[in-house]
Design a protein around this motif. Structure first.
Motif, PDB file in Angstrom:
ATOM      1  N   ILE A   1       0.688  -1.354  -0.026  1.00 14.30           N
ATOM      2  CA  ILE A   1      -0.042   0.053  -0.021  1.00 14.30           C
ATOM      3  C   ILE A   1       0.998   1.195  -0.078  1.00 14.30           C
ATOM      4  O   ILE A   1       1.643   1.428   1.076  1.00 14.30           O
ATOM      5  CB  ILE A   1      -0.919  -0.003   1.223  1.00 14.30           C
ATOM      6  CG1 ILE A   1      -1.811  -1.315   1.212  1.00 14.30           C
ATOM      7  CG2 ILE A   1      -1.853   1.267   1.210  1.00 14.30           C
ATOM      8  CD1 ILE A   1      -2.711  -1.488   2.508  1.00 14.30           C
TER       9      ILE A   1
ATOM     10  N   ASP B   1       1.331   5.461  -0.768  1.00 15.18           N
ATOM     11  CA  ASP B   1       0.915   6.754  -0.988  1.00 15.18           C
ATOM     12  C   ASP B   1       1.517   7.046  -2.283  1.00 15.18           C
ATOM     13  O   ASP B   1       2.568   6.651  -2.870  1.00 15.18           O
ATOM     14  CB  ASP B   1       1.454   7.613   0.275  1.00 15.18           C
ATOM     15  CG  ASP B   1       1.035   9.211   0.049  1.00 15.18           C
ATOM     16  OD1 ASP B   1      -0.068   9.330  -0.279  1.00 15.18           O
ATOM     17  OD2 ASP B   1       1.996   9.922  -0.102  1.00 15.18           O
TER      18      ASP B   1
ATOM     19  N   LYS C   1      -7.415   7.451   5.209  1.00 17.37           N
ATOM     20  CA  LYS C   1      -6.946   6.428   4.585  1.00 17.37           C
ATOM     21  C   LYS C   1      -6.887   5.223   5.159  1.00 17.37           C
ATOM     22  O   LYS C   1      -6.639   3.980   4.588  1.00 17.37           O
ATOM     23  CB  LYS C   1      -5.585   6.856   4.359  1.00 17.37           C
ATOM     24  CG  LYS C   1      -5.580   8.142   3.132  1.00 17.37           C
ATOM     25  CD  LYS C   1      -3.933   8.484   2.899  1.00 17.37           C
ATOM     26  CE  LYS C   1      -3.781   9.388   1.517  1.00 17.37           C
ATOM     27  NZ  LYS C   1      -2.236   9.759   1.304  1.00 17.37           N
TER      28      LYS C   1
ATOM     29  N   VAL D   1      -7.384   1.303   4.194  1.00 17.52           N
ATOM     30  CA  VAL D   1      -6.245   0.268   4.299  1.00 17.52           C
ATOM     31  C   VAL D   1      -6.673  -0.980   5.161  1.00 17.52           C
ATOM     32  O   VAL D   1      -6.384  -2.328   4.706  1.00 17.52           O
ATOM     33  CB  VAL D   1      -4.941   0.805   4.826  1.00 17.52           C
ATOM     34  CG1 VAL D   1      -4.170  -0.164   5.499  1.00 17.52           C
ATOM     35  CG2 VAL D   1      -4.330   1.936   4.279  1.00 17.52           C
TER      36      VAL D   1
ATOM     37  N   ILE E   1       3.450  -7.219   4.568  1.00 19.97           N
ATOM     38  CA  ILE E   1       2.654  -5.888   4.406  1.00 19.97           C
ATOM     39  C   ILE E   1       3.636  -4.894   4.235  1.00 19.97           C
ATOM     40  O   ILE E   1       4.433  -4.872   5.322  1.00 19.97           O
ATOM     41  CB  ILE E   1       1.782  -5.606   5.424  1.00 19.97           C
ATOM     42  CG1 ILE E   1       0.784  -6.621   5.595  1.00 19.97           C
ATOM     43  CG2 ILE E   1       1.232  -4.309   5.426  1.00 19.97           C
ATOM     44  CD1 ILE E   1      -0.281  -6.676   7.075  1.00 19.97           C
TER      45      ILE E   1
ATOM     46  N   CYS F   1       3.746  -0.617   3.808  1.00 22.79           N
ATOM     47  CA  CYS F   1       2.894   0.417   3.676  1.00 22.79           C
ATOM     48  C   CYS F   1       3.563   1.702   3.990  1.00 22.79           C
ATOM     49  O   CYS F   1       4.453   1.767   4.792  1.00 22.79           O
ATOM     50  CB  CYS F   1       1.807   0.463   4.856  1.00 22.79           C
ATOM     51  SG  CYS F   1       0.528   1.768   5.026  1.00 22.79           S
TER      52      CYS F   1
ATOM     53  N   ASP G   1      -1.156   9.910   6.151  1.00 25.02           N
ATOM     54  CA  ASP G   1      -0.730   8.555   5.898  1.00 25.02           C
ATOM     55  C   ASP G   1      -0.565   7.826   7.350  1.00 25.02           C
ATOM     56  O   ASP G   1      -0.344   6.707   7.540  1.00 25.02           O
ATOM     57  CB  ASP G   1       0.629   8.603   5.229  1.00 25.02           C
ATOM     58  CG  ASP G   1       0.369   9.131   3.917  1.00 25.02           C
ATOM     59  OD1 ASP G   1      -0.775   8.714   3.211  1.00 25.02           O
ATOM     60  OD2 ASP G   1       1.262   9.857   3.398  1.00 25.02           O
TER      61      ASP G   1
ATOM     62  N   MET H   1      -2.997   5.278   7.998  1.00 25.79           N
ATOM     63  CA  MET H   1      -2.662   3.968   7.348  1.00 25.79           C
ATOM     64  C   MET H   1      -1.608   3.011   8.142  1.00 25.79           C
ATOM     65  O   MET H   1      -1.789   1.885   8.296  1.00 25.79           O
ATOM     66  CB  MET H   1      -1.925   4.365   6.109  1.00 25.79           C
ATOM     67  CG  MET H   1      -2.618   4.889   4.944  1.00 25.79           C
ATOM     68  SD  MET H   1      -2.062   4.530   3.291  1.00 25.79           S
ATOM     69  CE  MET H   1      -0.436   5.239   3.439  1.00 25.79           C
TER      70      MET H   1
ATOM     71  N   VAL I   1      -2.504  -0.588   9.883  1.00 23.59           N
ATOM     72  CA  VAL I   1      -2.067  -2.038   9.731  1.00 23.59           C
ATOM     73  C   VAL I   1      -1.871  -2.710  11.024  1.00 23.59           C
ATOM     74  O   VAL I   1      -1.898  -3.711  11.289  1.00 23.59           O
ATOM     75  CB  VAL I   1      -0.636  -1.653   8.889  1.00 23.59           C
ATOM     76  CG1 VAL I   1       0.172  -2.582   9.066  1.00 23.59           C
ATOM     77  CG2 VAL I   1      -0.940  -1.101   7.607  1.00 23.59           C
TER      78      VAL I   1
ATOM     79  N   THR J   1       6.012  -7.093   8.447  1.00 23.86           N
ATOM     80  CA  THR J   1       5.130  -5.975   8.542  1.00 23.86           C
ATOM     81  C   THR J   1       5.921  -4.551   8.508  1.00 23.86           C
ATOM     82  O   THR J   1       6.736  -4.486   9.440  1.00 23.86           O
ATOM     83  CB  THR J   1       4.194  -5.828   9.700  1.00 23.86           C
ATOM     84  OG1 THR J   1       3.149  -6.758   9.622  1.00 23.86           O
ATOM     85  CG2 THR J   1       3.143  -4.560   9.345  1.00 23.86           C
TER      86      THR J   1
ATOM     87  N   ASN K   1       5.706  -0.839   8.093  1.00 23.88           N
ATOM     88  CA  ASN K   1       5.172   0.675   8.122  1.00 23.88           C
ATOM     89  C   ASN K   1       6.349   1.693   8.048  1.00 23.88           C
ATOM     90  O   ASN K   1       7.132   1.852   8.923  1.00 23.88           O
ATOM     91  CB  ASN K   1       4.489   0.998   9.536  1.00 23.88           C
ATOM     92  CG  ASN K   1       3.074   0.444   9.267  1.00 23.88           C
ATOM     93  OD1 ASN K   1       2.474   0.312   8.440  1.00 23.88           O
ATOM     94  ND2 ASN K   1       2.435   0.172  10.525  1.00 23.88           N
TER      95      ASN K   1
END
Length: 628
Positions: free
Chosen positions: A323, A325, A503, A507, A525, A527, A534, A537, A541, A582, A584
């Protein structure tokens, strides 16, 4: 002393009174200009000038013959244009009119002597045809002669080193309206009109080289850009005569009279109550130390993203969700200037680099991947930039509009969340307030979408626009308190959006749908985002990961409009994949809910190219080859 007042006004305290200070610009009188343009003398003047300067582009100027008008600086820039760009020597002429009102005789005599010397030097060097110079007694050129000059000129150039409001550039823009070919205004940054005309090219008259380059830009500007620049100003120029200015002043006066000043003697009981902890000591120290501790721990956990670690995790997983931006993440963000008013704002209209587009194509083609780009921009701009990538899912307007991935032969369908807001009722209340601020702030405009109302002050005077925006939010909060909406102030725009819309809402839907469609849990993931919108988002997550295995107690997705079904499906239960990666990632190191960061959009592009198995392109700054 002064204070900012409700409605964006400034109140100056004087002798026990509050004097209101307001700013409202006034334009020309369109009806009078239209009447003069019908006179035979205007057509005769146009014919005479066209015949005299046939085959040449015309740069015009009409200035008072005094030093502050900067005519000598204008001529120096024109001389340099003819020297550095020889192609223009046979293609351009400067038609310069000097007005001599006789109010500052010594200044006028000295200025005219200098201007005459420059004109002679230019003619001696490049020929008599390159300058049409004339001196006129009086403080104004007759309107019919002025309009004839405006209508034949491709560029109007005004280069004062200090000037109040000059309406002639506005008159020039109006005279060049359809069906005429739009003209270009070059305005000194030291003039008041430079803060009003958003389509003008701004110059520092003392910077001769820059001014010369700007003249060349104006002369070579294509029709599309000319029309775009005219479009920025023609509405204000055509609809802001003195009677409207008077009404605006009277309206502001009425607002000031109706303002209710709060009683300064009233104080909050809580404000006078000391803040004491249960141990008797000041609570502030404890709060500060706790905040400092949390900030320190967050900073230690916020690490730079390791590209090779992401690549290794990507290669070892089978159900991935990416995902991203749009502006500032996969599209390189422009470095911010001192002022909001600049030629290209932010990243509007830009596209990812070709290497990034190629990487996105590869990532979307992998059946193990679900790839979405989420943008605060309009659906049209996002589609124009990346809408042709097969298998790419898109979300526009911060998740208000979204479309599932489409493949060749399929038609893209857009959907929206049903967030329970009567948007027509919101518009009926909000638009009158926005209209008042738009009239007060030249360069601002209202932008309507299906699920948001925006007030843009990108092109306003930066300080004035920012102040107006802060007061607009206060007034809208009061007027719209009955509606479930919130206000977002980002990048020169105040937006009214449904309170539940962000957002992060989108998500979480993407992550849940990826589980439903693949019949297996997500194990990767990624992001990435760059601004405060953002952050939702990133938290979504974390929230999704926390709800895995406990879906029955999780908050379901809101219903989606314009789908065949309006029922809310129960969330599909899944198990945690082991391992599950994950990431972020914040673009730019700053306080964030993200767990890792990269420096800028160049590093984002490098990462995407790398995990897609491509070769990082060469770049003059060598940022692509960074081994982060």
């Amino acid at each position: 002393k002064y204070e900012t007042m409700a409605g964006g006004l400034i109140g100056v305290h004087f002798s026990g009174r509050t004097v209101m200070v307001s700013m409202s610009n006034v334009s020309i009188e369109p009806n009078m200009v239209d009447a003069v343009m019908k006179l035979p003398s205007v057509n005769a003047g146009i014919h005479s000038l066209k015949e005299k300067h046939e085959g040449r582009s015309i740069i015009c100027g009409c200035d008072i013959g005094q030093r502050l008008q900067g005519v000598s600086l204008k001529l120096l820039a024109f001389e340099l244009l003819l020297r550095d760009y020889p192609v223009w020597q046979s293609k351009v002429v400067m038609v310069q009119r000097i007005l001599l009102p006789g109010t500052r005789k010594d200044d006028e005599a000295q200025t005219v002597s200098e201007v005459r010397s420059l004109v002679k030097r230019i003619k001696d060097t490049f020929g008599n045809e390159v300058v049409d110079y004339e001196e006129i007694q009086g403080s104004s050129l007759p309107t019919d002669q002025r309009l004839a000059l405006w209508k034949v000129s491709d560029v109007l150039m005004t280069t004062p080193i200090r000037e109040g409001l000059n309406h002639w550039p506005m008159e020039y823009i109006y005279a060049r309206k359809e069906p005429e070919k739009p003209g270009v205004v070059i305005a000194s940054e030291f003039s008041a009109v430079a803060s009003i005309l958003n389509g003008a090219l701004r110059v520092n008259p003392y910077d001769i080289q820059m001014t010369t380059t700007t003249i060349d830009k104006a002369l070579t500007m294509d029709l599309q850009e000319r029309e775009g620049r005219q479009y920025r100003d023609i509405d204000f120029v055509s609809t802001s005569p003195s009677d409207k200015w008077t009404k605006n002043v009277l309206r502001d006066l009425k607002d000031a009279i109706q303002m209710k000043h709060s009683d300064s003697s009233q104080t909050s009981t809580a404000a006078n109550t000391p803040n004491v902890s249960r141990h008797g000591g000041p609570q502030k120290d404890a709060i500060d130390s706790t905040a400092a501790y949390l900030a320190r721990e967050a900073n230690l956990a916020f690490t730079r993203l390791k590209r090779e670690a992401v690549k290794k995790a990507y290669d070892s997983t089978t159900n991935r969700v990416l995902i991203l931006d749009f502006n500032g993440t996969i599209v390189i963000k422009e470095p911010p200037g001192k002022y909001l008013k600049r030629e290209i704002l932010g990243t509007s209209g830009n596209k990812p680099l070709p290497e990034v587009v190629e990487a996105l194509n590869k990532l979307c083609a992998d059946p193990k991947n679900t790839v979405y780009v989420v943008s605060g921009d309009s659906a049209e701009n996002v589609l124009n930039a990346i809408g042709n990538i097969p298998g790419m899912g898109l979300a526009a307007s911060n998740g208000a509009h979204f479309s599932a991935p489409v493949y060749p032969g399929q038609k893209r369908q857009w959907h929206i969340f049903d967030l329970g807001v009567d948007w027509d009722a919101v518009k009926r209340v909000a638009l009158p307030v926005l209209s008042k601020y738009t009239a007060r702030s030249n360069g601002s405009f209202v932008k309507l979408t299906q699920f948001s109302i925006g007030w843009s002050y990108y092109s306003c005077d930066p300080e004035w626009g920012s102040m107006q925006a802060s007061h607009l939010v206060l007034e809208l909060e009061n007027e719209l308190q009955a509606f479930d909406v919130r206000f977002v102030t980002l990048k020169g725009v105040v937006e009214i959006v449904p309170r539940k819309l962000n957002k992060g809402l989108f998500v979480k839907k993407v992550l849940r749908d990826a589980v439903r469609d693949s019949n297996q849990g997500i194990d990767f993931i990624l992001c990435m985002g760059d601004d405060i919108s953002d952050e939702k988002m990133f938290t979504s997550v974390y929230s999704y990961v926390a709800e895995i295995g406990d879906e029955e107690n999780a908050q379901p997705n809101p219903p989606i409009m314009n789908e065949d079904t309006t029922t809310i499906e129960p969330l599909k239960s899944t198990t945690v994949r082991d391992p599950m990666y994950t990431y972020n990632v914040a673009v730019g190191k700053k306080p964030s809910h993200a767990s890792q960061w990269v420096s800028d959009g160049m590093e984002v592009g490098s990462l995407l190219v790398h995990i897609a198995g491509g070769q990082a392109p060469t770049c003059p700054s060598n940022r692509w080859s960074s081994t982060y």
